[in-house]
Design a protein around this motif. Sequence first.
Motif, PDB file in Angstrom:
ATOM      1  N   GLU A  42      69.361  64.100  34.060  1.00  0.00           N
ATOM      2  CA  GLU A  42      70.180  62.897  34.296  1.00  0.00           C
ATOM      3  C   GLU A  42      70.003  61.889  33.163  1.00  0.00           C
ATOM      4  O   GLU A  42      70.968  61.291  32.675  1.00  0.00           O
ATOM      5  CB  GLU A  42      69.784  62.261  35.639  1.00  0.00           C
ATOM      6  CG  GLU A  42      70.665  61.094  36.031  1.00  0.00           C
ATOM      7  CD  GLU A  42      70.267  60.487  37.385  1.00  0.00           C
ATOM      8  OE1 GLU A  42      70.842  59.438  37.731  1.00  0.00           O
ATOM      9  OE2 GLU A  42      69.380  61.047  38.065  1.00  0.00           O
ATOM     10  N   GLU A  43      68.750  61.706  32.729  1.00  0.00           N
ATOM     11  CA  GLU A  43      68.478  60.760  31.640  1.00  0.00           C
ATOM     12  C   GLU A  43      69.141  61.208  30.341  1.00  0.00           C
ATOM     13  O   GLU A  43      69.750  60.412  29.620  1.00  0.00           O
ATOM     14  CB  GLU A  43      66.955  60.641  31.450  1.00  0.00           C
ATOM     15  CG  GLU A  43      66.520  59.564  30.452  1.00  0.00           C
ATOM     16  CD  GLU A  43      66.426  60.054  29.019  1.00  0.00           C
ATOM     17  OE1 GLU A  43      66.742  59.270  28.105  1.00  0.00           O
ATOM     18  OE2 GLU A  43      66.063  61.229  28.818  1.00  0.00           O
ATOM     19  N   VAL A  44      69.048  62.515  30.039  1.00  0.00           N
ATOM     20  CA  VAL A  44      69.616  63.025  28.796  1.00  0.00           C
ATOM     21  C   VAL A  44      71.147  63.025  28.856  1.00  0.00           C
ATOM     22  O   VAL A  44      71.822  62.790  27.850  1.00  0.00           O
ATOM     23  CB  VAL A  44      69.059  64.429  28.476  1.00  0.00           C
ATOM     24  CG1 VAL A  44      69.643  64.970  27.188  1.00  0.00           C
ATOM     25  CG2 VAL A  44      67.540  64.374  28.375  1.00  0.00           C
ATOM     26  N   ALA A  45      71.710  63.262  30.041  1.00  0.00           N
ATOM     27  CA  ALA A  45      73.167  63.207  30.206  1.00  0.00           C
ATOM     28  C   ALA A  45      73.693  61.813  29.879  1.00  0.00           C
ATOM     29  O   ALA A  45      74.746  61.662  29.248  1.00  0.00           O
ATOM     30  CB  ALA A  45      73.554  63.611  31.621  1.00  0.00           C
ATOM     31  N   LYS A  46      72.960  60.790  30.285  1.00  0.00           N
ATOM     32  CA  LYS A  46      73.351  59.412  29.943  1.00  0.00           C
ATOM     33  C   LYS A  46      73.291  59.210  28.435  1.00  0.00           C
ATOM     34  O   LYS A  46      74.172  58.583  27.843  1.00  0.00           O
ATOM     35  CB  LYS A  46      72.427  58.408  30.637  1.00  0.00           C
ATOM     36  CG  LYS A  46      72.739  58.183  32.107  1.00  0.00           C
ATOM     37  CD  LYS A  46      71.789  57.168  32.713  1.00  0.00           C
ATOM     38  CE  LYS A  46      72.042  57.060  34.220  1.00  0.00           C
ATOM     39  NZ  LYS A  46      70.918  56.399  34.902  1.00  0.00           N
ATOM     40  N   PHE A  47      72.241  59.735  27.800  1.00  0.00           N
ATOM     41  CA  PHE A  47      72.086  59.590  26.354  1.00  0.00           C
ATOM     42  C   PHE A  47      73.279  60.204  25.614  1.00  0.00           C
ATOM     43  O   PHE A  47      73.814  59.612  24.669  1.00  0.00           O
ATOM     44  CB  PHE A  47      70.778  60.249  25.903  1.00  0.00           C
ATOM     45  CG  PHE A  47      70.555  60.211  24.418  1.00  0.00           C
ATOM     46  CD1 PHE A  47      70.043  59.079  23.804  1.00  0.00           C
ATOM     47  CD2 PHE A  47      70.866  61.313  23.622  1.00  0.00           C
ATOM     48  CE1 PHE A  47      69.853  59.030  22.421  1.00  0.00           C
ATOM     49  CE2 PHE A  47      70.685  61.274  22.245  1.00  0.00           C
ATOM     50  CZ  PHE A  47      70.175  60.131  21.650  1.00  0.00           C
ATOM     51  N   ASP A  53      79.284  67.282  35.796  1.00  0.00           N
ATOM     52  CA  ASP A  53      79.734  68.672  35.892  1.00  0.00           C
ATOM     53  C   ASP A  53      79.437  69.476  34.627  1.00  0.00           C
ATOM     54  O   ASP A  53      79.753  70.658  34.547  1.00  0.00           O
ATOM     55  CB  ASP A  53      81.224  68.747  36.246  1.00  0.00           C
ATOM     56  CG  ASP A  53      82.135  68.175  35.158  1.00  0.00           C
ATOM     57  OD1 ASP A  53      81.611  67.608  34.170  1.00  0.00           O
ATOM     58  OD2 ASP A  53      83.369  68.284  35.305  1.00  0.00           O
ATOM     59  N   ARG A  54      78.819  68.823  33.635  1.00  0.00           N
ATOM     60  CA  ARG A  54      78.365  69.528  32.443  1.00  0.00           C
ATOM     61  C   ARG A  54      76.828  69.629  32.411  1.00  0.00           C
ATOM     62  O   ARG A  54      76.242  69.904  31.378  1.00  0.00           O
ATOM     63  CB  ARG A  54      78.863  68.818  31.179  1.00  0.00           C
ATOM     64  CG  ARG A  54      80.356  69.035  30.912  1.00  0.00           C
ATOM     65  CD  ARG A  54      80.657  70.524  30.813  1.00  0.00           C
ATOM     66  NE  ARG A  54      82.046  70.837  30.550  1.00  0.00           N
ATOM     67  CZ  ARG A  54      82.505  71.353  29.417  1.00  0.00           C
ATOM     68  NH1 ARG A  54      81.681  71.580  28.420  1.00  0.00           N
ATOM     69  NH2 ARG A  54      83.769  71.657  29.279  1.00  0.00           N
ATOM     70  N   CYS A  55      76.207  69.378  33.557  1.00  0.00           N
ATOM     71  CA  CYS A  55      74.752  69.492  33.705  1.00  0.00           C
ATOM     72  C   CYS A  55      74.457  70.603  34.708  1.00  0.00           C
ATOM     73  O   CYS A  55      75.028  70.618  35.805  1.00  0.00           O
ATOM     74  CB  CYS A  55      74.153  68.176  34.190  1.00  0.00           C
ATOM     75  SG  CYS A  55      74.459  66.796  33.071  1.00  0.00           S
ATOM     76  N   PHE A  56      73.562  71.513  34.339  1.00  0.00           N
ATOM     77  CA  PHE A  56      73.352  72.702  35.151  1.00  0.00           C
ATOM     78  C   PHE A  56      71.870  72.978  35.360  1.00  0.00           C
ATOM     79  O   PHE A  56      71.050  72.712  34.485  1.00  0.00           O
ATOM     80  CB  PHE A  56      73.969  73.933  34.455  1.00  0.00           C
ATOM     81  CG  PHE A  56      75.431  73.805  34.166  1.00  0.00           C
ATOM     82  CD1 PHE A  56      76.385  74.181  35.103  1.00  0.00           C
ATOM     83  CD2 PHE A  56      75.858  73.313  32.935  1.00  0.00           C
ATOM     84  CE1 PHE A  56      77.736  74.068  34.823  1.00  0.00           C
ATOM     85  CE2 PHE A  56      77.214  73.195  32.649  1.00  0.00           C
ATOM     86  CZ  PHE A  56      78.154  73.567  33.596  1.00  0.00           C
TER      87      PHE A  56
END
Length: 297
Positions: A42-47, A53-56
């Motif tokens: 979640e933290e890296v997705a924000k970065f 839907d692009r996190c698995f």
Amino acid sequence: KMSIKIIQLGVGGFGHAWRHGITTTPDVKVVALVDVNPVAIEEVAKFYNLPSDRCFAVDDPKWEKVEADIVIDATPHLFHYENAMRIFGSRKNYIVVKPMSDAWDKGLAMVEEAERGGCKMAVAQQLRFHPLIMKVRDIITGGVLGEPGYVHLDAFFGYPGLNRQTWTQPYPLLAECSIHHLDYLRWALGQDAIAVSAEHWNPSWVKEYGLRYAFCLFEMDKGCRVSYRAIATKGDTISWLCHWRVEGDKGILKVEKDRLYLNNEEVKVAWEDGRNISDLNLSGLNKIVLNQFIDYI
């Protein structure tokens, strides 16, 4: 110009060291993130400004279907074989952090599978691009020492760094640490080893699993001999860049405490941005790995 699409597999820990290279290399973008830890992802997705839907999760087969040019695998090495089989099965190119795998036969199978699938693979041996190692290489391959006849490398590792709580590795010293130095030797000498003899052991006071002391002697393909001593000591740690002694017919090169000497005269080596030469700067070196790999594919 097309952009290079990247999936990052393993976003915490060493995964952080890829952010700089990805965000500062033109025409590169992250298209998916894969990890076992939902908080980290979640933290890296924000970065990277990626939607959920692009996190698995790692065991989700859907990430294999995401269109991408490169998968960067920064997971622990006991997972690399399984990851590689999935990545090459979906015809993607692969950067894997060292060590390539936890066993010789698995590493060999990874290479064969990459070739079968027409995919490119590289092990991210980023420390070979450190300015000190590059300078050693320039001096040796440039012929300043003449023909190298003997090389000695010393590496003393801080003991706690080899204590793994989460998985066991029978050869933590050679597989996880010395692998950098064996890479330096081939890189700096421009030679491959054709024979090796080695002693690998623990003294009586080491109770942890896995061997942590090694002496090795290599015969290189142009006749040079290399001795290598690596110890997981409880005392001081010698730099990851090693102490060196290289003897050729025209001179001697030494590295001591990250300072380089050619025939006893110090040769200045510096980072371009002026940071301490002892700083490994993994983020900057990973950027070099990424850019070289993009050129490769």
